[in-house]
Scaffold this motif. Structure first.
Motif, PDB file in Angstrom:
ATOM      1  N   MET A   1       0.844  -1.198   0.000  1.00 57.07           N
ATOM      2  CA  MET A   1       0.000   0.000   0.000  1.00 57.07           C
ATOM      3  C   MET A   1       0.885   1.256   0.000  1.00 57.07           C
ATOM      4  N   SER A   2       0.532   2.225  -0.835  1.00 55.19           N
ATOM      5  CA  SER A   2       1.270   3.478  -0.881  1.00 55.19           C
ATOM      6  C   SER A   2       0.901   4.326   0.333  1.00 55.19           C
ATOM      7  N   ASP A   3       1.899   5.099   0.819  1.00 58.16           N
ATOM      8  CA  ASP A   3       1.595   5.999   1.932  1.00 58.16           C
ATOM      9  C   ASP A   3       1.150   7.368   1.432  1.00 58.16           C
ATOM     10  N   ASN A   4       0.912   7.488   0.114  1.00 54.19           N
ATOM     11  CA  ASN A   4       0.377   8.728  -0.443  1.00 54.19           C
ATOM     12  C   ASN A   4      -1.118   8.804  -0.198  1.00 54.19           C
ATOM     13  N   LEU A   5      -1.557   9.909   0.395  1.00 49.20           N
ATOM     14  CA  LEU A   5      -2.990  10.128   0.537  1.00 49.20           C
ATOM     15  C   LEU A   5      -3.576  10.600  -0.781  1.00 49.20           C
ATOM     16  N   LEU A   6      -2.858  11.512  -1.452  1.00 52.94           N
ATOM     17  CA  LEU A   6      -3.343  12.102  -2.704  1.00 52.94           C
ATOM     18  C   LEU A   6      -2.268  11.960  -3.781  1.00 52.94           C
ATOM     19  N   SER A   7      -2.676  11.535  -4.958  1.00 56.96           N
ATOM     20  CA  SER A   7      -1.769  11.448  -6.107  1.00 56.96           C
ATOM     21  C   SER A   7      -2.436  12.114  -7.307  1.00 56.96           C
ATOM     22  N   VAL A   8      -1.835  13.185  -7.777  1.00 59.94           N
ATOM     23  CA  VAL A   8      -2.319  13.888  -8.975  1.00 59.94           C
ATOM     24  C   VAL A   8      -1.366  13.548 -10.114  1.00 59.94           C
ATOM     25  N   ARG A   9      -1.921  13.076 -11.222  1.00 56.87           N
ATOM     26  CA  ARG A   9      -1.094  12.642 -12.341  1.00 56.87           C
ATOM     27  C   ARG A   9      -1.543  13.286 -13.647  1.00 56.87           C
ATOM     28  N   GLU A  10      -0.617  14.037 -14.273  1.00 53.87           N
ATOM     29  CA  GLU A  10      -0.803  14.598 -15.617  1.00 53.87           C
ATOM     30  C   GLU A  10      -2.168  15.275 -15.770  1.00 53.87           C
ATOM     31  N   LEU A  58     -15.175  20.947  -7.934  1.00 56.16           N
ATOM     32  CA  LEU A  58     -16.002  22.153  -7.859  1.00 56.16           C
ATOM     33  C   LEU A  58     -15.757  23.113  -9.026  1.00 56.16           C
ATOM     34  N   LEU A  59     -15.211  22.610 -10.105  1.00 58.32           N
ATOM     35  CA  LEU A  59     -15.005  23.459 -11.280  1.00 58.32           C
ATOM     36  C   LEU A  59     -16.349  23.911 -11.847  1.00 58.32           C
ATOM     37  N   PRO A  60     -16.433  25.137 -12.353  1.00 53.10           N
ATOM     38  CA  PRO A  60     -17.702  25.624 -12.896  1.00 53.10           C
ATOM     39  C   PRO A  60     -18.172  24.762 -14.060  1.00 53.10           C
ATOM     40  N   PRO A  61     -19.398  24.289 -14.023  1.00 46.88           N
ATOM     41  CA  PRO A  61     -19.893  23.425 -15.106  1.00 46.88           C
ATOM     42  C   PRO A  61     -20.022  24.188 -16.421  1.00 46.88           C
ATOM     43  N   LYS A  62     -20.023  23.429 -17.521  1.00 44.07           N
ATOM     44  CA  LYS A  62     -20.176  23.934 -18.886  1.00 44.07           C
ATOM     45  C   LYS A  62     -18.948  24.674 -19.399  1.00 44.07           C
ATOM     46  N   VAL A  63     -18.256  25.413 -18.523  1.00 38.60           N
ATOM     47  CA  VAL A  63     -17.099  26.190 -18.963  1.00 38.60           C
ATOM     48  C   VAL A  63     -15.800  25.416 -18.751  1.00 38.60           C
ATOM     49  N   ALA A  64     -15.647  24.809 -17.569  1.00 39.38           N
ATOM     50  CA  ALA A  64     -14.406  24.103 -17.231  1.00 39.38           C
ATOM     51  C   ALA A  64     -14.476  22.643 -17.652  1.00 39.38           C
ATOM     52  N   ASN A  65     -13.381  22.142 -18.188  1.00 38.34           N
ATOM     53  CA  ASN A  65     -13.309  20.746 -18.611  1.00 38.34           C
ATOM     54  C   ASN A  65     -11.989  20.132 -18.165  1.00 38.34           C
ATOM     55  N   VAL A  66     -12.073  18.966 -17.533  1.00 37.62           N
ATOM     56  CA  VAL A  66     -10.869  18.204 -17.231  1.00 37.62           C
ATOM     57  C   VAL A  66     -10.533  17.401 -18.481  1.00 37.62           C
ATOM     58  N   ILE A  67      -9.472  17.787 -19.157  1.00 39.02           N
ATOM     59  CA  ILE A  67      -9.114  17.182 -20.440  1.00 39.02           C
ATOM     60  C   ILE A  67      -8.520  15.787 -20.239  1.00 39.02           C
ATOM     61  N   SER A  68      -7.643  15.664 -19.277  1.00 37.38           N
ATOM     62  CA  SER A  68      -7.000  14.374 -19.016  1.00 37.38           C
ATOM     63  C   SER A  68      -6.393  14.375 -17.631  1.00 37.38           C
ATOM     64  N   GLY A  69      -5.913  13.199 -17.209  1.00 32.86           N
ATOM     65  CA  GLY A  69      -5.246  13.075 -15.925  1.00 32.86           C
ATOM     66  C   GLY A  69      -6.088  12.353 -14.898  1.00 32.86           C
ATOM     67  N   SER A  70      -5.537  12.205 -13.704  1.00 33.62           N
ATOM     68  CA  SER A  70      -6.232  11.533 -12.610  1.00 33.62           C
ATOM     69  C   SER A  70      -5.926  12.227 -11.293  1.00 33.62           C
ATOM     70  N   VAL A  71      -6.885  12.154 -10.374  1.00 32.05           N
ATOM     71  CA  VAL A  71      -6.722  12.674  -9.012  1.00 32.05           C
ATOM     72  C   VAL A  71      -7.172  11.563  -8.076  1.00 32.05           C
ATOM     73  N   GLU A  72      -6.210  10.848  -7.492  1.00 31.16           N
ATOM     74  CA  GLU A  72      -6.528   9.678  -6.685  1.00 31.16           C
ATOM     75  C   GLU A  72      -6.402   9.974  -5.197  1.00 31.16           C
ATOM     76  N   LEU A  73      -7.467   9.677  -4.472  1.00 32.93           N
ATOM     77  CA  LEU A  73      -7.485   9.770  -3.016  1.00 32.93           C
ATOM     78  C   LEU A  73      -7.518   8.349  -2.470  1.00 32.93           C
ATOM     79  N   ASP A  74      -6.417   7.946  -1.830  1.00 36.58           N
ATOM     80  CA  ASP A  74      -6.285   6.560  -1.358  1.00 36.58           C
ATOM     81  C   ASP A  74      -6.528   5.558  -2.486  1.00 36.58           C
ATOM     82  N   GLY A  75      -6.058   5.874  -3.684  1.00 34.85           N
ATOM     83  CA  GLY A  75      -6.164   4.963  -4.813  1.00 34.85           C
ATOM     84  C   GLY A  75      -7.453   5.050  -5.595  1.00 34.85           C
TER      85      GLY A  75
END
Length: 334
Positions: A1-10, A58-75
């Motif tokens: 198990m990783s000891d990372n709580l949060l991992s943001v990738r690309e 909480l990004l504003p809908p319709k205007v903001a877009n997550v193009i790619s990547g991952s945001v993992e909380l405990d995997g």
């Protein structure tokens, strides 16, 4: 198990309208271990708040877009969760202290009701127990618990910020995101708020992302430092590595802009030029047009992130074999 709580990738986030596409966050990656504090610094418009809102969903809908990547909380990837699933996580496992306490509170509800609302939403308990918890949280942030019946307008700016912190910590989250929590406060209140946040973080073992313009705050509170420019992490590492051995020209320029009591100067150092417009980013290094060390390659190639060892990374051509400029009379290579 990783000891990372949060991992943001690309992570890549764009704001898209009919007129333009704003590339707010561009391919950033970082990790946050349990109980650690990460300082996120950079000029206004660097993408710090957008990164935080992307993590929170909480990004504003319709205007903001997550193009790619991952945001993992405990995997678990938060970007793949539904709105209903995220509502169970926000406030319970991840909380955010917003930048302006004046607008973060509901003016027609008592502060006690606003704190207890979070408790009722995430913890199964009676209204009486939730109000008791609200009073307990007020006492924890240095406000007389009996004032839970008061409205936001009855408190000073510093006390409003304490209430916002009480709301964020009411369910003892694993991760706290503080978006410039002391910007609107005077110096004395700033010190009190930061001391309180540090003590609460140690008591609860909470991980924290601290967004700030104040490098002194980062040096005092944080374990790691991430320097953002034009939506990119241009330098990342432990506070000791980034402060004692800054590598990116932008990081060095930020340090030179800090007033010093030891030096008698007529004018503070200013980074030349304007912050790069995220709606028209160049194909080459985004800092090249403001950089005193830039060479011809810097206006041709977009540098990749290089690991300098010990987790210290930098996004600059100075540390590659392609570098045409000179640093201290010699070429450096990674």
């Amino acid at each position: 198990m990783s000891d990372n709580l949060l991992s943001v990738r690309e992570l890549v986030i764009h704001y898209e309208t009919d007129e333009e596409v704003v590339e707010a966050v561009n391919n950033i990656s970082f990790d946050l271990k349990k109980g650690e504090i990460l300082g996120l610094v950079g000029e206004t418009g660097a993408g710090k708040t957008t990164t935080a809102l992307g993590i929170m969903g909480l990004l504003p809908p319709k205007v903001a877009n997550v193009i790619s990547g991952s945001v993992e909380l405990d995997g678990n990837d938060l970007l793949r969760m539904t709105d209903r699933q995220m509502r169970k996580i926000r406030g319970k496992r991840i909380s955010m202290i917003f930048q302006d306490p004046m607008t973060a509170l509901n003016p027609v509800k008592t502060v006690g009701d606003q704190i207890s609302e979070v408790v009722l939403l995430h913890d199964r308990c009676s209204k009486a127990e939730a109000l008791r918890r609200a009073q307990e949280m007020l006492g924890m942030v240095g406000i007389v618990p009996e004032r839970y019946r008061d409205y936001p307008h009855q408190f000073s700016g510093g006390m409003k910020q304490r209430i916002v912190i009480a709301i964020a910590l009411a369910c003892r989250p694993d991760l706290l995101i503080a978006d410039e929590p002391t910007t609107a406060l005077d110096v004395t209140i700033q010190a009190q708020i930061l001391d309180m946040m540090r003590n609460l973080q140690k008591e609860n073992g909470t991980s924290m992302i601290l967004i700030t313009h104040d490098l002194g705050v980062v040096a005092e509170m944080c374990d790691h430092c991430a320097v953002m420019y034009a939506g990119e992490l241009v330098e990342y590492g432990t506070v000791e590595a980034v402060f004692d051995h800054p590598k990116h020209p932008y990081t060095e320029a930020l340090y030179r802009s800090i007033p010093s009591l030891d030096k008698d100067v007529e004018r503070l150092h200013v980074i030349p030029g304007m912050v790069t417009d995220p709606a028209s980013l160049p194909a080459y290094c985004s800092f090249a047009d403001r950089c005193g060390d830039a060479c011809g390659m810097c206006r041709t190639l977009d540098p990749k992130v290089l690991d300098l060892g010990g987790g210290h990374t930098v996004k600059c051509l100075k540390y590659t074999s392609k570098w045409e400029g000179k640093t201290d009379g010699k070429t450096e290579s990674a």
